[in-house]
Design an enzyme around this catalytic site. Structure first.
Site, PDB file in Angstrom:
ATOM      1  N   SER A 128       0.806  -1.236   0.000  1.00 20.39           N
ATOM      2  CA  SER A 128       0.000   0.000   0.000  1.00 20.39           C
ATOM      3  C   SER A 128       0.832   1.275   0.000  1.00 20.39           C
ATOM      4  O   SER A 128       1.887   1.340   0.631  1.00 20.39           O
ATOM      5  CB  SER A 128      -0.890  -0.004   1.243  1.00 20.39           C
ATOM      6  OG  SER A 128      -1.445   1.266   1.471  1.00 20.39           O
ATOM      7  N   TYR A 152      -1.954   5.388  -4.461  1.00 18.99           N
ATOM      8  CA  TYR A 152      -2.944   6.446  -4.256  1.00 18.99           C
ATOM      9  C   TYR A 152      -2.480   7.650  -5.051  1.00 18.99           C
ATOM     10  O   TYR A 152      -1.339   8.105  -4.894  1.00 18.99           O
ATOM     11  CB  TYR A 152      -3.065   6.803  -2.771  1.00 18.99           C
ATOM     12  CG  TYR A 152      -3.970   5.873  -1.996  1.00 18.99           C
ATOM     13  CD1 TYR A 152      -5.239   5.536  -2.468  1.00 18.99           C
ATOM     14  CD2 TYR A 152      -3.568   5.337  -0.768  1.00 18.99           C
ATOM     15  CE1 TYR A 152      -6.065   4.689  -1.753  1.00 18.99           C
ATOM     16  CE2 TYR A 152      -4.404   4.496  -0.047  1.00 18.99           C
ATOM     17  CZ  TYR A 152      -5.658   4.177  -0.546  1.00 18.99           C
ATOM     18  OH  TYR A 152      -6.479   3.348   0.158  1.00 18.99           O
ATOM     19  N   THR A 178      -5.816   2.767  -7.003  1.00 25.15           N
ATOM     20  CA  THR A 178      -7.088   2.714  -6.274  1.00 25.15           C
ATOM     21  C   THR A 178      -7.920   3.955  -6.598  1.00 25.15           C
ATOM     22  O   THR A 178      -7.486   5.087  -6.361  1.00 25.15           O
ATOM     23  CB  THR A 178      -6.829   2.596  -4.764  1.00 25.15           C
ATOM     24  OG1 THR A 178      -6.113   1.379  -4.534  1.00 25.15           O
ATOM     25  CG2 THR A 178      -8.128   2.560  -3.976  1.00 25.15           C
ATOM     26  N   LYS A 260      -8.400  -0.387  -9.115  1.00 20.49           N
ATOM     27  CA  LYS A 260      -9.101  -1.042  -7.995  1.00 20.49           C
ATOM     28  C   LYS A 260     -10.211  -0.124  -7.486  1.00 20.49           C
ATOM     29  O   LYS A 260     -10.003   1.079  -7.346  1.00 20.49           O
ATOM     30  CB  LYS A 260      -8.104  -1.315  -6.876  1.00 20.49           C
ATOM     31  CG  LYS A 260      -8.690  -1.850  -5.582  1.00 20.49           C
ATOM     32  CD  LYS A 260      -7.579  -2.293  -4.639  1.00 20.49           C
ATOM     33  CE  LYS A 260      -8.086  -2.845  -3.322  1.00 20.49           C
ATOM     34  NZ  LYS A 260      -8.466  -1.815  -2.366  1.00 20.49           N
ATOM     35  N   HIS A 284     -13.742  -1.553  -1.360  1.00 25.77           N
ATOM     36  CA  HIS A 284     -12.795  -1.192  -0.295  1.00 25.77           C
ATOM     37  C   HIS A 284     -13.263  -1.777   1.047  1.00 25.77           C
ATOM     38  O   HIS A 284     -13.087  -1.168   2.103  1.00 25.77           O
ATOM     39  CB  HIS A 284     -12.691   0.338  -0.206  1.00 25.77           C
ATOM     40  CG  HIS A 284     -11.335   0.856   0.160  1.00 25.77           C
ATOM     41  ND1 HIS A 284     -10.493   1.449  -0.739  1.00 25.77           N
ATOM     42  CD2 HIS A 284     -10.673   0.907   1.338  1.00 25.77           C
ATOM     43  CE1 HIS A 284      -9.376   1.837  -0.132  1.00 25.77           C
ATOM     44  NE2 HIS A 284      -9.464   1.513   1.133  1.00 25.77           N
TER      45      HIS A 284
HETATM   46  C1  LIG Z   1      -7.266  -1.376   7.619  1.00 24.10           C
HETATM   47  C2  LIG Z   1      -7.450  -1.339   6.130  1.00 24.10           C
HETATM   48  C3  LIG Z   1      -6.609  -0.541   5.362  1.00 24.10           C
HETATM   49  C4  LIG Z   1      -6.733  -0.524   3.980  1.00 24.10           C
HETATM   50  N1  LIG Z   1      -5.856   0.219   3.243  1.00 24.10           N
HETATM   51  C5  LIG Z   1      -5.933   0.198   1.891  1.00 24.10           C
HETATM   52  C6  LIG Z   1      -4.982   0.900   1.118  1.00 24.10           C
HETATM   53  O1  LIG Z   1      -4.055   1.508   1.640  1.00 24.10           O
HETATM   54  N2  LIG Z   1      -5.122   0.882  -0.229  1.00 24.10           N
HETATM   55  C7  LIG Z   1      -6.146   0.201  -0.847  1.00 24.10           C
HETATM   56  O2  LIG Z   1      -6.251   0.215  -2.081  1.00 24.10           O
HETATM   57  N3  LIG Z   1      -7.047  -0.500  -0.127  1.00 24.10           N
HETATM   58  C8  LIG Z   1      -6.951  -0.515   1.223  1.00 24.10           C
HETATM   59  N4  LIG Z   1      -7.848  -1.247   1.950  1.00 24.10           N
HETATM   60  C9  LIG Z   1      -8.878  -2.036   1.248  1.00 24.10           C
HETATM   61  C10 LIG Z   1      -8.384  -3.454   0.940  1.00 24.10           C
HETATM   62  O3  LIG Z   1      -7.398  -3.440  -0.048  1.00 24.10           O
HETATM   63  C11 LIG Z   1      -9.537  -4.341   0.457  1.00 24.10           C
HETATM   64  O4  LIG Z   1     -10.170  -3.733  -0.628  1.00 24.10           O
HETATM   65  C12 LIG Z   1     -10.572  -4.624   1.561  1.00 24.10           C
HETATM   66  O5  LIG Z   1      -9.914  -4.914   2.769  1.00 24.10           O
HETATM   67  C13 LIG Z   1     -11.468  -5.762   1.168  1.00 24.10           C
HETATM   68  O6  LIG Z   1     -12.474  -5.936   2.107  1.00 24.10           O
HETATM   69  P1  LIG Z   1     -12.408  -7.131   3.193  1.00 24.10           P
HETATM   70  O7  LIG Z   1     -11.168  -6.966   3.949  1.00 24.10           O
HETATM   71  O8  LIG Z   1     -13.628  -6.931   4.052  1.00 24.10           O
HETATM   72  O9  LIG Z   1     -12.472  -8.425   2.439  1.00 24.10           O
HETATM   73  C14 LIG Z   1      -7.731  -1.296   3.344  1.00 24.10           C
HETATM   74  C15 LIG Z   1      -8.560  -2.108   4.119  1.00 24.10           C
HETATM   75  C16 LIG Z   1      -8.420  -2.153   5.489  1.00 24.10           C
HETATM   76  C17 LIG Z   1      -9.308  -3.071   6.288  1.00 24.10           C
END
Ligand SMILES: Cc1cc2nc3c(=O)[nH]c(=O)nc-3n(C[C@H](O)[C@H](O)[C@H](O)COP(=O)(O)O)c2cc1C
Length: 388
Positions: A128, A152, A178, A260, A284
Site C-alpha cells: 500500500s 494512491y 485505487t 481497484k 474497499h
Molecule cells: C485497515 C485497512 C486498510 C486498507 N488500506 C488500503 C490501502 O491503503 N489501499 C487500498 O487500495 N485498499 C486498502 N484497503 C482495502 C483493501 O485493499 C480491500 O479492498 C478490503 O480490505 C477488502 O475488504 P475485506 O477486507 O472486508 O475483504 C484497506 C482495508 C483495510 C481493512
C-alpha cells in the site's frame, strides 16, 4: 514457514490434527475476535470498521451467502491445480494479499511480518501507498517473491510520478491504482474514536522516504513526524481526478496497470479504454460508500460486460475457501484477501499471517476437491446457483 506441500488441503488437515496443542484459531471470525482482544479500540476499529452504518460491509457477506456451490461427485480429482496467472504473476493459489495501509496499527513492524509471510508462501502482496515502511525495505525483505504496488493518486503529480518510479525500481511487477479513495469515507468508528493514524505519523512511510515529498516540507519528518503526517493528509484528497487523467499515468510506466475500486460495467470499460490491463472489483471492504453495491454482485455485472478475456479480480468480503471458489465461478481470475490476514498479524505477527494463508489455501483446495473440480481456472457458472 514450512514448505507448502501438495495437496494443500489433506496435508494441512493432517498437520493440524497431528500437531498437538496450539491455541491459534482456525476460524476467520475467531481471528477477528482475538484481534479485538489484543488491540486498543482505535486501531481495532480502524481495521474492522466501515463507512456509515456499515451496510455495505454486511452486503459483501450477504452476497456470498446468496450463492450456493453445486458439488459434483466422483470426478476423479485427486490431482488439482490451484495456480493462476494474472498479468505475468503466478500465485500458487487464486488469491493475493490486498493492499492494507497502516499495518503498524496492528503490530509494530507489521509490514515486514506480512512481507516475510507472503514471500514464504509465494503469495503475491499488493503493498500500500499508506504502508508504514518504505517500499524499498519491503522489497528487500521479500527478495525475489512476487509483489505489486498499490498507488494512491495524491494531489501532487510529481510525488505520484516519484512513487511509480520507485515501485518500478524496487521490482514491483504491477501497479494497482485505487480509484475509490480520493477522499476518506465517513467512518463512524474512527470519527467517534478521534482516530486517524496518519496525523499521528503512522502509515506515511512511502511519503517520508520520498525525495519529492520531503522537498515539500519545511521541517524534516524525523524532526516533526506529525507535521509530515498532516502534510500527507493534505496531499491525499484529490476529488478533481478525471478519466482523461489516466493517460498521464499510462505514459509513466511500462508495468501492467490495474484499477481497484470499480463497481460498474461502464467504469470498467473506461479503465480498459485508458490502456489499463486489469480491473479489481472492490468497494474497499465497505469502508468508502455506505450503501454501495456488494462487490460480488458488481463482479457479475463487470464480467458480463467485459466478456471472458478481460483480467478481472475482486475483493471485499472474502473470508473462507468457499468465497474464493464462488468468486472464481462468477468470473474472477483471482481474489484479494483483506482483513483476515490483518487479524492474523494482530494476533500472532508473521506466524499469524502464515496460518491465515495456509488455512485459506487448504480450504480452497478441499472445497475444490469436494465439489469435484480439477482446476480453479476452469471454474465457471455451471458450478454455482442462486439460493432459492
Ligand atoms: C485497515 C485497512 C486498510 C486498507 N488500506 C488500503 C490501502 O491503503 N489501499 C487500498 O487500495 N485498499 C486498502 N484497503 C482495502 C483493501 O485493499 C480491500 O479492498 C478490503 O480490505 C477488502 O475488504 P475485506 O477486507 O472486508 O475483504 C484497506 C482495508 C483495510 C481493512
Amino acid at each position: 514457514m514450512p514448505e507448502m506441500s501438495f495437496p494443500f488441503g489433506p496435508a494441512t488437515q493432517a498437520e493440524i490434527y497431528g500437531g498437538g496443542a496450539d491455541d491459534l484459531p482456525i476460524d476467520p471470525d475467531e481471528w477477528e475476535s482475538r484481534a479485538k482482544a489484543v488491540l486498543e479500540p482505535g486501531p481495532f476499529d480502524y481495521i474492522a470498521g466501515g463507512a456509515g452504518g456499515e451496510s455495505t460491509m454486511r452486503a459483501n457477506r450477504e452476497a456470498f451467502a446468496r450463492w450456493r456451490l453445486r458439488p459434483a461427485m466422483l470426478a476423479g480429482n485427486q490431482q488439482r491445480d490451484l495456480h493462476v496467472n494474472v498479468l505475468g504473476t503466478s500465485p500458487p493459489a487464486p488469491f493475493l494479499l490486498a493492499p492494507v495501509g497502516v499495518l503498524s496499527a496492528a503490530r509494530p513492524d507489521g509490514d515486514l511480518d506480512v512481507a516475510r509471510a507472503a514471500a514464504g508462501a509465494g503469495v503475491p502482496w499488493v503493498v500500500s501507498t499508506a504502508a508504514s515502511t518504505p517500499m524499498e525495505t519491503i522489497a528487500q525483505t521479500m527478495g525475489g517473491a512476487p509483489r505489486w504496488y498499490q498507488l494512491y493518486w495524491v494531489n501532487d503529480r510529481e510525488v505520484v510520478a516519484s512513487l511509480v518510479h520507485r515501485a518500478e525500481a524496487a521490482g514491483y511487477a504491477a501497479i494497482v491504482l485505487t480509484l475509490d479513495t480520493l477522499q476518506l469515507g465517513w467512518r463512524v468508528r474512527d470519527l467517534s474514536n478521534r482516530y486517524l493514524p496518519f496525523i499521528l505519523g503512522e502509515g506515511i512511510g512511502q511519503f517520508t522516504s520520498d525525495p519529492v515529498f520531503r522537498s515539500r516540507l519545511s521541517v524534516s519528518p524525523e524532526d516533526d513526524p506529525q507535521n509530515a503526517g498532516t502534510a500527507m493528509v493534505g496531499m491525499f484528497s484529490n476529488l478533481g481526478l478525471r478519466w482523461d487523467d489516466l493517460a498521464w499515468l499510462r505514459e509513466r510506466t511500462r508495468l501492467p496497470l490495474l484499477a481497484k475500486g470499480v463497481l460498474r460495467a461502464d467504469d470498467a470499460r473506461r479503465v480498459l479504454d485508458a490502456g489499463f490491463e486489469g480491473i479489481i472489483v472492490s468497494n474497499h471492504g465497505g469502508r468508502q460508500v455506505d450503501g454501495a453495491v456488494a462487490a460480488l454482485d458488481a463482479l457479475v455485472e463487470v464480467r458480463d460486460a467485459l466478456g471472458e478475456d478481460a483480467v478481472v479480480l475482486m475483493d471485499s468480503g472474502i473470508r473462507r475457501g468457499a468465497d474464493v471458489i464462488k468468486a472464481l465461478a462468477l468470473g474472477a481470475n483471482a481474489v484479494l484477501l483483506g482483513r483476515p490476514y490483518v487479524y492474523g498479524l494482530a494476533v500472532a505477527g508473521q506466524t499469524g499471517v502464515e496460518r491465515v494463508i495456509r488455512n485459506l489455501m487448504a480450504e480452497i483446495d478441499l472445497t475444490l476437491a469436494l465439489i469435484g473440480a480439477h482446476d480453479v481456472k476452469a471454474l465457471d457458472r455451471s458450478w454455482i446457483t442462486l439460493r432459492p
